[in-house]
Write a protein that holds these residues in place. Structure first.
Motif, PDB file in Angstrom:
ATOM      1  N   GLN A 129      17.386   0.541   2.811  1.00 49.41           N
ATOM      2  CA  GLN A 129      16.539  -0.335   3.290  1.00 49.41           C
ATOM      3  C   GLN A 129      15.997  -1.160   2.025  1.00 49.41           C
ATOM      4  O   GLN A 129      15.060  -0.618   1.339  1.00 49.41           O
ATOM      5  N   LEU A 130      16.227  -2.244   2.206  1.00 52.61           N
ATOM      6  CA  LEU A 130      16.045  -3.174   0.869  1.00 52.61           C
ATOM      7  C   LEU A 130      14.663  -3.811   1.169  1.00 52.61           C
ATOM      8  O   LEU A 130      14.721  -4.714   2.160  1.00 52.61           O
ATOM      9  N   PRO A 131      13.741  -3.602   0.421  1.00 50.94           N
ATOM     10  CA  PRO A 131      12.415  -4.513   0.667  1.00 50.94           C
ATOM     11  C   PRO A 131      12.757  -5.979   0.286  1.00 50.94           C
ATOM     12  O   PRO A 131      13.571  -6.154  -0.468  1.00 50.94           O
ATOM     13  N   HIS A 132      11.885  -6.778   0.857  1.00 52.61           N
ATOM     14  CA  HIS A 132      12.362  -8.275   0.449  1.00 52.61           C
ATOM     15  C   HIS A 132      11.413  -8.928  -0.321  1.00 52.61           C
ATOM     16  O   HIS A 132      10.993 -10.318  -0.511  1.00 52.61           O
ATOM     17  N   SER A 133      10.493  -8.334  -1.177  1.00 56.07           N
ATOM     18  CA  SER A 133       9.410  -8.793  -1.985  1.00 56.07           C
ATOM     19  C   SER A 133       9.566  -8.074  -3.378  1.00 56.07           C
ATOM     20  O   SER A 133      10.340  -6.957  -3.376  1.00 56.07           O
ATOM     21  N   ARG A 134       8.944  -8.511  -4.324  1.00 58.20           N
ATOM     22  CA  ARG A 134       8.960  -7.807  -5.471  1.00 58.20           C
ATOM     23  C   ARG A 134       7.550  -7.104  -5.838  1.00 58.20           C
ATOM     24  O   ARG A 134       7.221  -6.981  -7.273  1.00 58.20           O
ATOM     25  N   ASP A 135       6.658  -6.977  -4.981  1.00 55.96           N
ATOM     26  CA  ASP A 135       5.385  -6.402  -5.426  1.00 55.96           C
ATOM     27  C   ASP A 135       5.460  -4.809  -5.760  1.00 55.96           C
ATOM     28  O   ASP A 135       6.614  -4.340  -5.712  1.00 55.96           O
ATOM     29  N   ALA A 136       4.064  -4.137  -6.139  1.00 64.36           N
ATOM     30  CA  ALA A 136       4.070  -2.755  -6.522  1.00 64.36           C
ATOM     31  C   ALA A 136       4.702  -2.031  -5.457  1.00 64.36           C
ATOM     32  O   ALA A 136       5.303  -1.139  -5.526  1.00 64.36           O
ATOM     33  N   ALA A 137       4.077  -2.355  -4.098  1.00 63.57           N
ATOM     34  CA  ALA A 137       4.416  -1.465  -3.079  1.00 63.57           C
ATOM     35  C   ALA A 137       5.998  -1.427  -2.787  1.00 63.57           C
ATOM     36  O   ALA A 137       6.791  -0.454  -2.369  1.00 63.57           O
ATOM     37  N   ALA A 138       6.620  -2.509  -2.921  1.00 65.59           N
ATOM     38  CA  ALA A 138       8.119  -2.818  -2.619  1.00 65.59           C
ATOM     39  C   ALA A 138       8.834  -1.992  -3.485  1.00 65.59           C
ATOM     40  O   ALA A 138       9.736  -1.276  -3.505  1.00 65.59           O
ATOM     41  N   LEU A 139       8.541  -2.033  -5.006  1.00 59.32           N
ATOM     42  CA  LEU A 139       9.007  -1.368  -6.112  1.00 59.32           C
ATOM     43  C   LEU A 139       8.871   0.093  -5.809  1.00 59.32           C
ATOM     44  O   LEU A 139       9.911   0.918  -5.971  1.00 59.32           O
ATOM     45  N   ALA A 140       7.917   0.646  -5.332  1.00 59.35           N
ATOM     46  CA  ALA A 140       7.607   1.991  -5.043  1.00 59.35           C
ATOM     47  C   ALA A 140       8.555   2.389  -3.810  1.00 59.35           C
ATOM     48  O   ALA A 140       9.465   3.356  -3.957  1.00 59.35           O
ATOM     49  N   PHE A 141       8.716   1.731  -2.854  1.00 61.33           N
ATOM     50  CA  PHE A 141       9.549   1.989  -1.860  1.00 61.33           C
ATOM     51  C   PHE A 141      10.881   1.938  -2.343  1.00 61.33           C
ATOM     52  O   PHE A 141      11.830   2.871  -1.862  1.00 61.33           O
ATOM     53  N   TRP A 142      11.373   0.767  -2.888  1.00 61.85           N
ATOM     54  CA  TRP A 142      12.745   0.932  -3.389  1.00 61.85           C
ATOM     55  C   TRP A 142      13.082   2.003  -4.237  1.00 61.85           C
ATOM     56  O   TRP A 142      14.272   2.422  -3.985  1.00 61.85           O
ATOM     57  N   LYS A 143      12.395   2.577  -4.867  1.00 69.06           N
ATOM     58  CA  LYS A 143      12.475   3.653  -5.884  1.00 69.06           C
ATOM     59  C   LYS A 143      13.070   4.728  -5.030  1.00 69.06           C
ATOM     60  O   LYS A 143      13.780   5.791  -5.186  1.00 69.06           O
ATOM     61  N   GLU A 144      11.987   4.982  -3.961  1.00 68.85           N
ATOM     62  CA  GLU A 144      12.295   5.963  -3.071  1.00 68.85           C
ATOM     63  C   GLU A 144      13.542   6.258  -2.326  1.00 68.85           C
ATOM     64  O   GLU A 144      14.254   6.858  -1.825  1.00 68.85           O
ATOM     65  N   GLN A 145      14.203   4.766  -2.028  1.00 66.80           N
ATOM     66  CA  GLN A 145      15.343   4.472  -1.481  1.00 66.80           C
ATOM     67  C   GLN A 145      16.558   5.104  -2.255  1.00 66.80           C
ATOM     68  O   GLN A 145      17.552   5.508  -1.777  1.00 66.80           O
ATOM     69  N   ILE A 146      16.318   4.755  -3.620  1.00 69.86           N
ATOM     70  CA  ILE A 146      17.057   4.953  -4.549  1.00 69.86           C
ATOM     71  C   ILE A 146      17.425   6.395  -4.581  1.00 69.86           C
ATOM     72  O   ILE A 146      18.394   6.986  -4.622  1.00 69.86           O
TER      73      ILE A 146
END
Ligand code: BJ8
Length: 386
Positions: A129-146
């Motif tokens: 699930q790729l977030p479509h913004s680059r803020d801190a919440a998106a970064l944290a979420f994408w890290k969890e996805q990785i």
């Protein structure tokens, strides 16, 4: 000026031949027990695939061939890349899809992410699930996805991936990014030392080699060869051919129709703000970051695909390329029904024409040949404005 003819790695006489050789090599590797992961697309942290000891293969398709079959299940009014990719899977005619143990994809555009649901009925498809913004919440979420993707790979293959495995893969992949960038940056030279058509084709041919180091060595050798040829034969002879930057959607499926044509008309395509061009390669994974997952998350979230909103950094990057490659005009390719690039082209056009003072042309097209005549007319008119 006279341009280099298309040259492929020794042993290959044509792109088709290189493609066929890639299929055979993949078959042999599978028979030897290789792990193979099929990928959609640039946001999948490929380092984890290498860390799992698997071979990554890109599945974004560029051929018109399977589109009619795909339209039995997908709307006609959909991006040709999405239809072709699904069509190959549906008709079981893509060896890379066939040999993939697992397909890994991410939620980029709407068409792709919904197509993946259909694809999952043919072969197991794991969607990040790729977030479509680059803020801190998106970064944290994408890290969890990785981290979740790593777990998926470990469970799927029954293996353990260590941090050292990931760091080694990051170093190897960063080296490849450097090698590819040096090759693509040959386009900064004037006169252009190599046609944009060849440059793109060569990168595709390189992807038919599944040994990362071998691929790097081939590209390094070609870079050195082109540079030596330029030094000996072209250096100091400024060209008056217009220098174009190509941006927008993936162009492999329209390379003949657009890139080859515009170069035959007298321009040089010297810079590529695209996924197989420099877009994914300019920023590397930070090897010094003590948090390896954060390093991966940051790098991938910064890819300037139009699925990101906002995506201002793409304009900044295009601006730098215009200056560094001494660009005379910008050509944007929009694949039919690609809403994100199509809408974003408003900003790209305004930036290029008003802030950089350059001509801009946007071509919406698909993988068919039906609009070839119309495209030729538009390209010729565009070159007249430069
Ligand atoms: S990271 S550019 S490869 S999504 S052209 S399928 S966006 S409707 S291909 Fe792309 Fe990944 Fe982005 Fe690169 Fe959708 Fe548009 Fe079709 Fe696209």
């Amino acid at each position: 000026m006279e341009k280099n003819a298309l040259r492929l790695p020794a042993g290959f006489e044509s792109y088709q031949e290189a493609r066929q050789a890639g299929f055979l090599r993949m078959k042999q590797l599978k028979e030897l027990g290789a792990r193979v992961i099929g990928l959609f697309c640039s946001y999948v942290p490929i380092e984890l695939v290498y860390a799992a000891g698997a071979i990554p293969v890109g599945l974004c398709a560029s051929s018109e061939e399977p589109i009619a079959a795909a339209e039995a299940n997908l709307p006609r009014n959909l991006c040709p890349l999405i239809k072709a990719s699904y069509g190959f899977a549906l008709t079981d005619t893509c060896p890379y899809f066939y040999f993939s143990d697992l397909v890994v994809a991410e939620t980029t555009c709407d068409g792709k992410k919904k197509m993946f649901e259909l694809l999952g009925e043919i072969k197991e498809t794991y969607v990040m699930q790729l977030p479509h913004s680059r803020d801190a919440a998106a970064l944290a979420f994408w890290k969890e996805q990785i981290i979740a993707f790593q777990k998926k790979l470990e469970d799927f293959y029954g293996i353990t991936i260590t941090e050292e495995d990931i760091r080694a893969a990051i170093r190897r992949k960063n080296r490849e990014r450097d090698v590819m960038l040096r090759y693509l940056e040959l386009g900064k030279l004037n006169p252009a030392p190599i046609s944009g058509y060849e440059m793109g084709t060569q990168i595709d041919v390189g992807s038919f080699s599944f040994d990362l180091e071998e691929r790097c060595k081939n590209v390094e050798a070609r870079t050195a060869q082109v540079l030596a040829d330029w030094e000996a034969n072209y250096k100091g002879k400024q060209s008056d051919r217009p220098r174009l930057l190509l941006t927008g959607c993936p162009n492999a499926g329209v390379r003949e129709k657009i890139i080859r044509t515009v170069e035959e008309m007298g321009a040089d395509v010297v810079a590529f703000d695209t996924c197989s061009g420099t877009r994914e390669k300019v920023e590397k994974v930070d090897e010094s970051n003590p948090d390896v997952y954060e390093a991966l998350a940051r790098k991938y979230l910064n890819i300037n695909c139009s699925v990101m909103s906002p995506n201002d950094s793409r304009r900044g990057y295009i601006g730098e390329m215009i200056d560094e490659y001494a660009i005379d005009g910008v050509l944007e390719i929009i694949l039919q029904s690609c809403h994100t690039y199509d809408v974003e082209s408003y900003f790209i056009k305004r930036f290029v024409t008003q802030e950089k003072g350059l001509p801009y042309l946007n071509i919406e097209t698909d993988y068919s040949q039906s609009d070839k005549g119309q495209i030729n007319t538009r390209l010729a008119a565009f070159l007249e404005t430069i």
